[in-house]
Design an enzyme around this catalytic site. Structure first.
Site, short mmCIF file in Angstrom:
data_model
loop_
_atom_site.label_atom_id
_atom_site.label_comp_id
_atom_site.label_asym_id
_atom_site.label_seq_id
_atom_site.Cartn_x
_atom_site.Cartn_y
_atom_site.Cartn_z
N ASP A 100 -8.82 -3.09 -2.53
CA ASP A 100 -7.93 -3.52 -3.41
C ASP A 100 -7.94 -4.96 -3.63
OD1 ASP A 100 -5.30 -3.59 -4.88
OD2 ASP A 100 -4.32 -4.04 -2.89
N HIS A 158 -0.51 -7.73 -12.42
CA HIS A 158 0.93 -7.88 -12.44
C HIS A 158 1.20 -8.59 -13.47
CE1 HIS A 158 1.27 -7.93 -7.64
NE2 HIS A 158 0.43 -6.93 -8.08
N GLU A 213 3.01 0.32 -2.34
CA GLU A 213 2.13 -0.92 -1.90
C GLU A 213 2.85 -2.21 -2.66
OE1 GLU A 213 -0.75 -4.49 -1.84
OE2 GLU A 213 0.05 -3.37 -3.38
N GLU A 214 3.07 -1.94 -3.97
CA GLU A 214 3.26 -3.18 -4.82
C GLU A 214 4.95 -3.84 -4.54
OE1 GLU A 214 1.40 -4.77 -6.17
OE2 GLU A 214 -0.39 -3.72 -6.90
N ASP A 244 0.40 3.61 -6.80
CA ASP A 244 1.40 2.87 -7.43
C ASP A 244 0.84 1.81 -8.26
OD1 ASP A 244 1.38 1.41 -4.68
OD2 ASP A 244 3.01 0.38 -5.68
N ASP A 262 -5.28 -2.36 -10.54
CA ASP A 262 -4.74 -2.80 -9.50
C ASP A 262 -3.91 -1.65 -9.29
OD1 ASP A 262 -3.58 -3.69 -7.09
OD2 ASP A 262 -2.40 -5.52 -8.15
N HIS A 282 -3.99 2.31 -2.68
CA HIS A 282 -2.45 2.64 -3.18
C HIS A 282 -2.42 3.44 -4.57
CE1 HIS A 282 -1.74 -0.86 -5.58
NE2 HIS A 282 -2.38 -1.66 -5.00
#
Length: 487
Positions: free
Chosen positions: A169, A457, A145-146, A78, A115, A76
């Protein structure tokens, strides 16, 4: 000091360095998407974009590999935008300041975007290489995705031709993932009832900061504190002793990140101020003692800002604080099927005032649909007792493990041959997009691999340099080892 472009494998790290230069937080992927499109065209590759913004890039098989099943490398585009409170980074305009820190690559005061930027870079490095041996190859790069998986939700039948999908991922070297949790967003909205602040009251702001935060799936079992829950407990204790009435309450920024910071504004009778300050000091010491190992940097800050004219009524704040205090958070059940893996969890990720309302946003994860449904029922009951409704949205399925997966067996065999030890075959308590891909492509044989990424994150995010090298070796070897189609 080494730069990213000097690390090995050099093509992968150079592409990742380029990715860091381009702002690409969730919901704002236009710049990174345009760059990938132009990059693919400059390489002479076939590239197209679907209606929601996913990108599809194709590369023919290398000579002698035309009879292999088609492989889709998936990443992904993003990243999660998280920063420390004292950092003025603008994720919409500023590059990620990535740097080498010993054995790791990390960023200055923000999430790194390893990530899934490293996975994206690896797929693009395969596309760019003349040396990597592979069959018919496709790269699927999804959006968002996030923050909702809208790219995976929007994937339509007919775009992909491959038989095998390798998701890039995952975040632990030495582990092969064959399943993941599903999830759903929960949103409760409280009406705010206000009244005028009487004379003889003083205004304050109280904040909690310095927590580690992290990924609400892969870090949920670590015991890291949730800033929202800490602050609500403190306020409930304070209200039992002091005549406090809130004016604001906010904490966290994303459902899928464990909240690192939370803050509240309130008024208190001037005569109680000194006693309250002592209470805060004692509470801070208690928190520091209780969380000394897992959260050594937690701190409370009490300041006196501008004067507030309006405050929540006592009934209003009692309802909200009681509901948030009993709202479930953290690990709810461990898996019976996969030892050591969380089955069901919930993260009270965001508490946010908006106009005359307060919203409480949670993310529920479970390996089983029934586990997810059970938590929905619990939250519905909690908020029903508070007299408010909770809505659920964006539900996505888990990826059910398949012990008959040929690609999983191929990855495992290649791993053992190359590294001389058995990898762990795992199910991850996080929301990979693989479960959604099965909706339109039910026959895809899927596996997920990746390097070691710590604290995704959160601004502490970092990726292990050596593990990126091993991940690259594994990926390249797997592409070469996929057997020919059976007739």
């Amino acid at each position: 000091m080494k730069t990213l472009a000097q690390l090995s494998p050099q093509p992968l790290w150079q592409i990742f360095a380029n990715i860091c230069e381009i702002p690409h937080p969730s919901k704002h992927e236009q710049k990174i998407s345009a760059w990938i499109l132009q990059w693919a065209k400059d390489k002479g590759l076939s590239v197209k974009e679907d209606a929601v913004g996913n990108l599809f890039i194709k590369k023919p098989a290398t000579a002698g590999m035309e009879d292999r099943p088609g492989v889709i490398l998936q990443a992904h585009m993003d990243m999660v935008p998280q920063k420390n409170a004292d950092n003025d980074h603008n994720f919409l305009t500023d590059p990620i300041l990535a740097y080498v820190d010993g054995d790791w690559v990390t960023a200055k005061g923000t999430t790194l975007g390893a990530d899934n930027g490293v996975g994206l870079a690896s797929a693009m490095a395969v596309l760019a290489s003349d040396d990597v041996v592979h069959g018919p190859l496709e790269v699927l790069v999804t959006i968002d995705e996030e923050a909702g998986m809208s790219g995976a939700f929007g994937l339509e039948a007919g775009w992909l031709d491959g038989d095998i999908l390798i998701n890039t991922d995952s975040e632990q070297d030495g582990e092969i993932y064959m399943g993941c949790a599903g999830g759903v967003d929960a949103s409760a909205t409280f009406p705010l009832v206000m009244e005028s602040v009487p004379s003889g009251y003083q205004s304050f702001n109280l904040s909690i900061s310095g927590l580690k935060g992290g990924h609400s799936g892969v870090d949920i079992h670590t015991g890291r504190a949730n800033a929202n829950k800490l602050l609500v407990r403190l306020l409930n204790q304070a209200i039992a002793k002091f005549d406090i009435q809130l004016t604001e309450l906010n904490g966290g920024s994303l459902r899928n990140a464990i909240p690192r910071e939370a803050n509240t504004s309130f008024v208190i009778p001037t005569a109680q101020v000194d006693s309250f300050k002592t209470f805060v000091e004692e509470h801070q010491q208690q928190i520091k003692t209780n969380l000394a190992i897992v959260e050594p940097d937690v701190s409370l800050l009490l300041i006196s800002p501008e004067i507030f004219a309006q405050m929540w009524t006592k009934d209003c704040q009692r309802t909200i604080l009681n509901a948030l205090n009993v709202s479930p958070n953290g690990v709810l059940r461990m898996s019976d099927d996969v030892p050591g893996v969380v089955e069901t969890s919930v993260n009270l990720g965001v508490v946010r005032m908006k106009g005359n309302k307060l919203m409480a946003l949670s993310l529920i994860r479970s390996l089983h649909d029934d586990g997810r449904t059970q938590v929905e029922e619990i939250l519905s009951s909690v908020y029903a007792l508070a007299g408010v409704d909770v809505t659920f949205s964006g539900a996505y399925p888990g990826w059910k493990p398949s012990t008959d997966s040929q690609i999983m067996n191929t990855v495992r065999d290649v791993f053992v041959e190359r590294f001389d030890y058995e990898p762990k075959i795992m199910v991850i308590h996080a929301g990979l997009e693989c479960g959604l891909f099965k909706t339109e492509y039910p026959n895809l044989d899927m596996v997920s691999i990746g390097p070691t990424i710590k604290f995704p994150h959160s601004p502490d995010e970092k990726v292990d340099i050596a593990s990126v090298g091993r991940y690259w070796q594994l990926l390249v070897a797997v592409l070469a080892a996929i057997p020919a189609k059976t007739r």
